[in-house]
Design an enzyme around this catalytic site. Structure first.
Site, PDB file in Angstrom:
ATOM      1  N   GLY A 102      34.822  41.826  37.639  1.00 51.03           N
ATOM      2  CA  GLY A 102      35.843  41.222  37.943  1.00 51.03           C
ATOM      3  C   GLY A 102      37.182  41.715  38.513  1.00 51.03           C
ATOM      4  N   ASP A 103      37.805  42.683  37.674  1.00 55.33           N
ATOM      5  CA  ASP A 103      38.883  43.498  38.277  1.00 55.33           C
ATOM      6  C   ASP A 103      38.811  44.939  38.356  1.00 55.33           C
ATOM      7  OD1 ASP A 103      38.783  44.094  35.510  1.00 55.33           O
ATOM      8  OD2 ASP A 103      41.011  43.970  35.174  1.00 55.33           O
ATOM      9  N   GLN A 104      37.464  45.332  38.656  1.00 50.71           N
ATOM     10  CA  GLN A 104      37.041  46.809  38.554  1.00 50.71           C
ATOM     11  C   GLN A 104      36.295  47.111  39.935  1.00 50.71           C
ATOM     12  OE1 GLN A 104      34.055  48.466  35.991  1.00 50.71           O
ATOM     13  NE2 GLN A 104      35.661  49.153  34.768  1.00 50.71           N
ATOM     14  N   ILE A 115      42.096  47.401  37.321  1.00 51.78           N
ATOM     15  CA  ILE A 115      43.448  46.664  37.426  1.00 51.78           C
ATOM     16  C   ILE A 115      44.160  46.363  36.028  1.00 51.78           C
ATOM     17  CG2 ILE A 115      44.867  44.699  38.552  1.00 51.78           C
ATOM     18  CD1 ILE A 115      43.172  46.812  40.494  1.00 51.78           C
TER      19      ILE A 115
END
Length: 184
Positions: free
Chosen positions: A138-140, A97
């Protein structure tokens, strides 16, 4: 003698209990086994705690998705299968993201959590049962497709992933639009 014989008991009401028994032979004067004596104990709570620990070790706490470790184990299994069967051809996407840290820092952790949950649900809806979605970090996110082998269909899935992430997310009366970077 047998120690720690484990089994499950299914009750009529639908509940299940886990039991462990230890049994020791009883012999007559000639040494012939004439019966057993034993000890049984209900280990349901321990078994449930072990299952919970195993789940927490292999799943992301926030989204409930498989974590990197479980995803990599699944991928290794699929690669092994693919070596023996040329019909098994996994496709792996890694979805990051873009600028998520900025959104998380400016709107707060609860906004970040809402975004991650929303995106994970959207991505999950794109998949078929034999496919796999994981929160890598985290954002993956990582996605393993087993259901598609046609390059045009794989490209369509990549486009659907992009659209799922780009669709606006509302948090605290604010509309947030994000973009993904996708590796294939």
């Amino acid at each position: 003698p047998r120690r720690d014989i484990a089994y499950r008991i299914h009750h009529r009401g639908g509940t299940m209990r886990f039991v462990e028994n230890s049994a020791f032979p009883m012999r007559n004067r000639e040494g012939v086994i004439i019966g057993f004596r034993g000890i049984g104990r209900d280990v349901t709570e321990r078994k449930r705690n072990e299952e919970k620990i195993q789940y927490l070790a292999t799943h992301d706490f926030l989204t409930g998705l498989p974590n990197r470790q479980l995803f990599m184990n699944r991928l290794e299994t699929v690669i092994t299968l693919a070596r023996d069967d040329d019909k098994v051809r996994p496709t792996v996407f890694v979805v990051d993201i873009d600028r998520f840290k900025h959104v998380n820092d400016s709107l707060g952790i609860s906004a970040g959590d809402t975004i991650l949950l929303t995106i994970s649900r959207r991505l999950h809806r794109l998949l078929k049962p034999q496919d796999s979605l994981s929160r890598f970090s985290g954002d993956q996110f990582a996605i393993m497709l087993l259901s598609e082998q046609d390059p045009a269909r794989i490209a369509a899935v990549a486009d659907a992933i992009r659209q799922a992430v780009r669709a606006p997310i509302t948090f605290a009366k604010r509309e947030i639009v994000l973009t993904p970077s996708i590796g294939l």
